[in-house]
Design a protein around this motif. Structure first.
Motif, PDB file in Angstrom:
ATOM      1  N   ALA A  93       0.845  -1.190   0.000  1.00 33.09           N
ATOM      2  CA  ALA A  93       0.000   0.000   0.000  1.00 33.09           C
ATOM      3  C   ALA A  93       0.879   1.238   0.000  1.00 33.09           C
ATOM      4  CB  ALA A  93      -0.915   0.007   1.232  1.00 33.09           C
ATOM      5  N   ILE A  94       0.259   2.367  -0.341  1.00 34.63           N
ATOM      6  CA  ILE A  94       0.942   3.655  -0.271  1.00 34.63           C
ATOM      7  C   ILE A  94       0.076   4.630   0.508  1.00 34.63           C
ATOM      8  CG2 ILE A  94       2.289   3.368  -2.389  1.00 34.63           C
ATOM      9  CD1 ILE A  94       0.165   5.096  -3.833  1.00 34.63           C
ATOM     10  N   GLY A  95       0.738   5.570   1.175  1.00 41.16           N
ATOM     11  CA  GLY A  95       0.030   6.593   1.940  1.00 41.16           C
ATOM     12  C   GLY A  95       0.255   7.951   1.319  1.00 41.16           C
ATOM     13  N   VAL A  96      -0.854   8.674   1.055  1.00 40.14           N
ATOM     14  CA  VAL A  96      -0.734   9.988   0.406  1.00 40.14           C
ATOM     15  C   VAL A  96      -1.446  11.079   1.204  1.00 40.14           C
ATOM     16  CG1 VAL A  96      -0.413   9.092  -1.924  1.00 40.14           C
ATOM     17  CG2 VAL A  96      -2.727   9.457  -1.071  1.00 40.14           C
ATOM     18  N   GLY A  97      -1.490  10.925   2.522  1.00 47.17           N
ATOM     19  CA  GLY A  97      -2.127  11.942   3.350  1.00 47.17           C
ATOM     20  C   GLY A  97      -2.302  11.460   4.771  1.00 47.17           C
ATOM     21  N   GLU A  98      -2.872  12.338   5.604  1.00 44.50           N
ATOM     22  CA  GLU A  98      -3.020  12.041   7.022  1.00 44.50           C
ATOM     23  C   GLU A  98      -4.356  11.393   7.369  1.00 44.50           C
ATOM     24  OE1 GLU A  98      -0.646  12.413   9.404  1.00 44.50           O
ATOM     25  OE2 GLU A  98       0.631  12.854   7.689  1.00 44.50           O
ATOM     26  N   GLY A  99      -5.303  11.442   6.440  1.00 40.68           N
ATOM     27  CA  GLY A  99      -6.642  10.930   6.724  1.00 40.68           C
ATOM     28  C   GLY A  99      -6.698   9.412   6.816  1.00 40.68           C
ATOM     29  N   MET A 100      -7.744   8.896   7.444  1.00 42.28           N
ATOM     30  CA  MET A 100      -7.910   7.460   7.629  1.00 42.28           C
ATOM     31  C   MET A 100      -7.978   6.717   6.298  1.00 42.28           C
ATOM     32  SD  MET A 100      -8.065   5.310  10.152  1.00 42.28           S
ATOM     33  CE  MET A 100      -8.750   6.082  11.613  1.00 42.28           C
TER      34      MET A 100
END
Length: 311
Positions: free
Chosen positions: A285-292
């Motif tokens: 997976a990749i994360g592109v922000g602070e949201g859930m």
């Protein structure tokens, strides 16, 4: 929200997340081609542009070779170059784009999450738990990073936010005994996935290796198949330094897959391609922000086109 709307929202976040990376690569590629034929000198410029955009020498060399094979001697526009680069990036990313799936039987699937302090490890654990909940899996968290009280408290806040039970112990407690309690509790209630936070200290590799070996030994007594996954969380803002972390953690912890976070805060997202090319480990997976909802499995073709600036 419909699946279509949700997918559109995620696509928009990927665009936003890789914006700086895309602008950097586009800027580096600009002017390398024009009305001249694609010759060795031009290919050298393209390769250099890819390297300084954090795709790494190996991926850059591979892309250069493919461009030479397919287009050498032909005139190529900047748009055509970006399209060709996007296709070769996608070819690197496709084999490693593998969502983390819950398949263990008997349950639970035990997922050890590792990463240096500050990588976004604790929030990633919560977001991963949220992803599983969306697929109707039951999730339990375990606070195995006992050396930082802040880590335990932060995980407790996130566990409460996603509605997951948390197994924890005192600051400075024995991580292996917490993992033992967590596996036992998860087994007793039939939890699908147990996500374990582990220490993020790399200052003493031997100490970390011993701690993880002890956790594995405890797990083996309860479930010989566990841990089913050892997931390394990487902070994309570290650029090429993230590759060194993969090397070390693979050695000390037997990493089975990667999650890359903080892609929205950096122009160094090309390191995702470098990691795929150099190690070939699944990127879950990749994360592109602070949201859930800002952690998701990624579409390699979309990400490739966004990085290359043609999406």
């Amino acid at each position: 929200m419909s699946d279509a709307a949700d997918n559109t929202g995620w696509t928009d976040r990927v665009f936003g997340g890789f914006k700086k990376t895309s602008e950097r690569l586009s800027g580096n590629l600009a002017g390398t081609v024009g009305n001249t034929k694609l010759d060795d000198a031009t290919l050298d410029e393209v390769e250099d542009a890819l390297i300084v955009s954090d795709l790494g020498p190996s991926a850059a060399g591979r892309i250069r070779a493919k461009l030479a094979e397919k287009r050498f001697g032909s005139t190529i526009t900047e748009r055509e170059l970006k399209e060709a680069v996007a296709e070769e990036i996608a070819a690197i990313l496709r084999p490693v784009a593998k969502p983390l799936e819950v398949t263990a039987f008997p349950r639970p699937q035990v997922i050890l999450v590792i990463g240096v302090n500050g990588s976004g490890k604790t929030t990633t654990i919560a977001k991963l738990g949220h992803l599983f909940y969306e697929d109707d899996y039951e999730v339990m968290l375990a606070a195995g990073d006992t050396f930082r009280a802040a880590a335990i408290e932060q995980l407790a806040v996130w566990a409460d936010r996603i509605g997951a039970p948390l197994i924890r112990g005192p600051e400075g407690g024995d991580p292996a005994s917490i993992v033992f309690d967590a596996v036992k509790a998860a087994t007793d209630v039939g939890t699908d996935a147990l996500i374990v936070d582990t220490a993020g200290r790399l200052q003493n590799k031997r100490e970390l290796m011993d701690e993880l070996a002890k956790i594995r030994k405890v797990l083996g007594r309860l479930n010989p198949e566990a841990p089913h996954d050892v997931v390394l969380v990487l902070d994309a803002t570290n650029g090429q330094n993230a590759l060194g972390q993969i090397e070390i953690f693979r050695e000390v912890a037997g990493v089975t897959g990667l999650i890359m976070t903080k892609l929205d805060g950096t122009a160094r997202g090309g390191v995702l391609v470098a990691a795929a090319e150099q190690f070939g480990l699944p990127i879950h997976a990749i994360g592109v922000g602070e949201g859930m909802d800002d952690l998701r499995p990624f579409d390699p073709d979309l990400v490739a086109r966004v990085i290359a600036g043609v999406a």
